[in-house]
Design an enzyme around this catalytic site. Sequence first.
Site, PDB file in Angstrom:
ATOM      1  N   ARG A  35       0.885  -1.169   0.000  1.00 30.14           N
ATOM      2  CA  ARG A  35       0.000   0.000   0.000  1.00 30.14           C
ATOM      3  C   ARG A  35       0.921   1.218   0.000  1.00 30.14           C
ATOM      4  O   ARG A  35       1.601   1.495   0.993  1.00 30.14           O
ATOM      5  CB  ARG A  35      -0.900  -0.025   1.239  1.00 30.14           C
ATOM      6  CG  ARG A  35      -1.927   1.110   1.320  1.00 30.14           C
ATOM      7  CD  ARG A  35      -2.801   0.899   2.554  1.00 30.14           C
ATOM      8  NE  ARG A  35      -3.677   2.020   2.804  1.00 30.14           N
ATOM      9  CZ  ARG A  35      -4.909   2.151   2.321  1.00 30.14           C
ATOM     10  NH1 ARG A  35      -5.391   1.204   1.523  1.00 30.14           N
ATOM     11  NH2 ARG A  35      -5.651   3.198   2.607  1.00 30.14           N
ATOM     12  N   HIS A  38      -6.814   1.387  -7.041  1.00 29.98           N
ATOM     13  CA  HIS A  38      -7.101   0.607  -5.828  1.00 29.98           C
ATOM     14  C   HIS A  38      -7.850  -0.654  -6.266  1.00 29.98           C
ATOM     15  O   HIS A  38      -9.044  -0.809  -6.020  1.00 29.98           O
ATOM     16  CB  HIS A  38      -7.954   1.447  -4.883  1.00 29.98           C
ATOM     17  CG  HIS A  38      -8.004   0.944  -3.475  1.00 29.98           C
ATOM     18  ND1 HIS A  38      -7.442  -0.247  -3.070  1.00 29.98           N
ATOM     19  CD2 HIS A  38      -8.587   1.471  -2.352  1.00 29.98           C
ATOM     20  CE1 HIS A  38      -7.653  -0.429  -1.785  1.00 29.98           C
ATOM     21  NE2 HIS A  38      -8.342   0.595  -1.330  1.00 29.98           N
ATOM     22  N   GLN A  80     -10.112  -2.946  -3.939  1.00 31.25           N
ATOM     23  CA  GLN A  80     -11.381  -2.304  -3.577  1.00 31.25           C
ATOM     24  C   GLN A  80     -12.351  -2.335  -4.751  1.00 31.25           C
ATOM     25  O   GLN A  80     -13.530  -2.664  -4.603  1.00 31.25           O
ATOM     26  CB  GLN A  80     -11.133  -0.859  -3.145  1.00 31.25           C
ATOM     27  CG  GLN A  80     -12.404  -0.094  -2.771  1.00 31.25           C
ATOM     28  CD  GLN A  80     -12.985  -0.519  -1.441  1.00 31.25           C
ATOM     29  OE1 GLN A  80     -12.334  -0.426  -0.419  1.00 31.25           O
ATOM     30  NE2 GLN A  80     -14.227  -0.990  -1.449  1.00 31.25           N
ATOM     31  N   ASP A  88     -16.114   9.136  -2.664  1.00 34.09           N
ATOM     32  CA  ASP A  88     -14.906   8.887  -1.888  1.00 34.09           C
ATOM     33  C   ASP A  88     -14.534  10.193  -1.207  1.00 34.09           C
ATOM     34  O   ASP A  88     -15.100  11.252  -1.509  1.00 34.09           O
ATOM     35  CB  ASP A  88     -13.783   8.402  -2.822  1.00 34.09           C
ATOM     36  CG  ASP A  88     -12.556   7.873  -2.074  1.00 34.09           C
ATOM     37  OD1 ASP A  88     -12.623   7.733  -0.838  1.00 34.09           O
ATOM     38  OD2 ASP A  88     -11.539   7.623  -2.730  1.00 34.09           O
ATOM     39  N   CYS A 102     -15.974   3.774  -0.215  1.00 32.55           N
ATOM     40  CA  CYS A 102     -14.913   2.823   0.115  1.00 32.55           C
ATOM     41  C   CYS A 102     -14.378   2.987   1.536  1.00 32.55           C
ATOM     42  O   CYS A 102     -13.668   2.110   2.024  1.00 32.55           O
ATOM     43  CB  CYS A 102     -13.781   2.925  -0.902  1.00 32.55           C
ATOM     44  SG  CYS A 102     -13.091   4.574  -1.093  1.00 32.55           S
ATOM     45  N   ARG A 117     -14.333  -6.756   1.154  1.00 33.80           N
ATOM     46  CA  ARG A 117     -12.884  -6.682   0.973  1.00 33.80           C
ATOM     47  C   ARG A 117     -12.237  -7.975   1.480  1.00 33.80           C
ATOM     48  O   ARG A 117     -11.316  -8.513   0.864  1.00 33.80           O
ATOM     49  CB  ARG A 117     -12.319  -5.477   1.735  1.00 33.80           C
ATOM     50  CG  ARG A 117     -12.678  -4.121   1.147  1.00 33.80           C
ATOM     51  CD  ARG A 117     -11.913  -3.828  -0.127  1.00 33.80           C
ATOM     52  NE  ARG A 117     -10.473  -3.833   0.078  1.00 33.80           N
ATOM     53  CZ  ARG A 117      -9.772  -2.829   0.624  1.00 33.80           C
ATOM     54  NH1 ARG A 117     -10.390  -1.736   1.028  1.00 33.80           N
ATOM     55  NH2 ARG A 117      -8.460  -2.905   0.737  1.00 33.80           N
TER      56      ARG A 117
END
Length: 325
Positions: A111, A138, A141, A233, A272, A300
Amino acid sequence: MAVSSAKTVFHLLTDDDLAPEQAQALIALAAELKAQHQAGHPQHHLLRGKTLAMIFQKPSTRTRVAFEAGMAQLGGHALYLSTNDLQLGRGETIADTARVLSRYVDVIMARVFKHADVVELATYATVPVINGLSDLAHPTQGLADMLTIKEHLGGWEGRTLAYLGCANNMAHSLALSGALVGLNVRLACPPVCAPDATILARAQAIAAKTGAQITVHADPWEAVAGVDVVYTDVWVSMGQQATPTLLEALRPYQVTPAIMAAAGPQAIFMHCLPMYRGQEVVAEVADGPQSVIFDQAENRLHLHKALLVALLTDAGTRVFSGTTA
């Protein structure tokens, strides 16, 4: 998927490292593992003896816990490695880190801030590398979100998602993942943070083959009219600066009850997480009956497990051949 030069190794760096058939097979595997988990069927034999290295330049709740819990449920082990835990913090190269970790572990998740960092990891690693988030994409996700949409809407064909806000890494992954499964995606964003032109072109090229439409809109009301999913987001991602100009440009893209009404009573709301209630979405929507944000967060776990199983077991043959049954 992307391939390392040392030997044939699959890496997931952006959603479209998977072909449409592979993405759908991976999501089907996630749904299968989820059903088994909910039924109490043990899965700890699947990855017994396997180790995941998790590199975190950026902190996380969902990415860390979903990967770590997933490995535990599958019988494997996950190592949390912040930059302070690695010699990266003292100047060791990413290439050397990739080479060393490849001798110790079976798979690496990273990440990162810069997408180039995860690309470099994959270039030199001889084990699979998973992008757990970068400034470009991402993918874990985005693919998990496709599972959530299928669960709530019954499928993707003929369905439309509208994303409101900055065309960031999440918007890019939604465009790519949506295209892979045949979901229409409308990106509503101010010109100051438009989508990456290369990512948009890639998503539209995939969509041309799967029957989806990927479009960009300046008007949020136009984008949400009659859609099945309204998605947003945070307005400012970790490491970015919240300038007054940017916040003012994003104000019309806030998800409100009026925006949801324009979508229609059938629409679900997705985010998310983490979120800032009162900024990109009001609490009435985030905590309202159309919100599926916690189902989304749970998925997830199941998508991560499916990805790890696909990368490290014979199930990979099924996924990477695009077989869903």
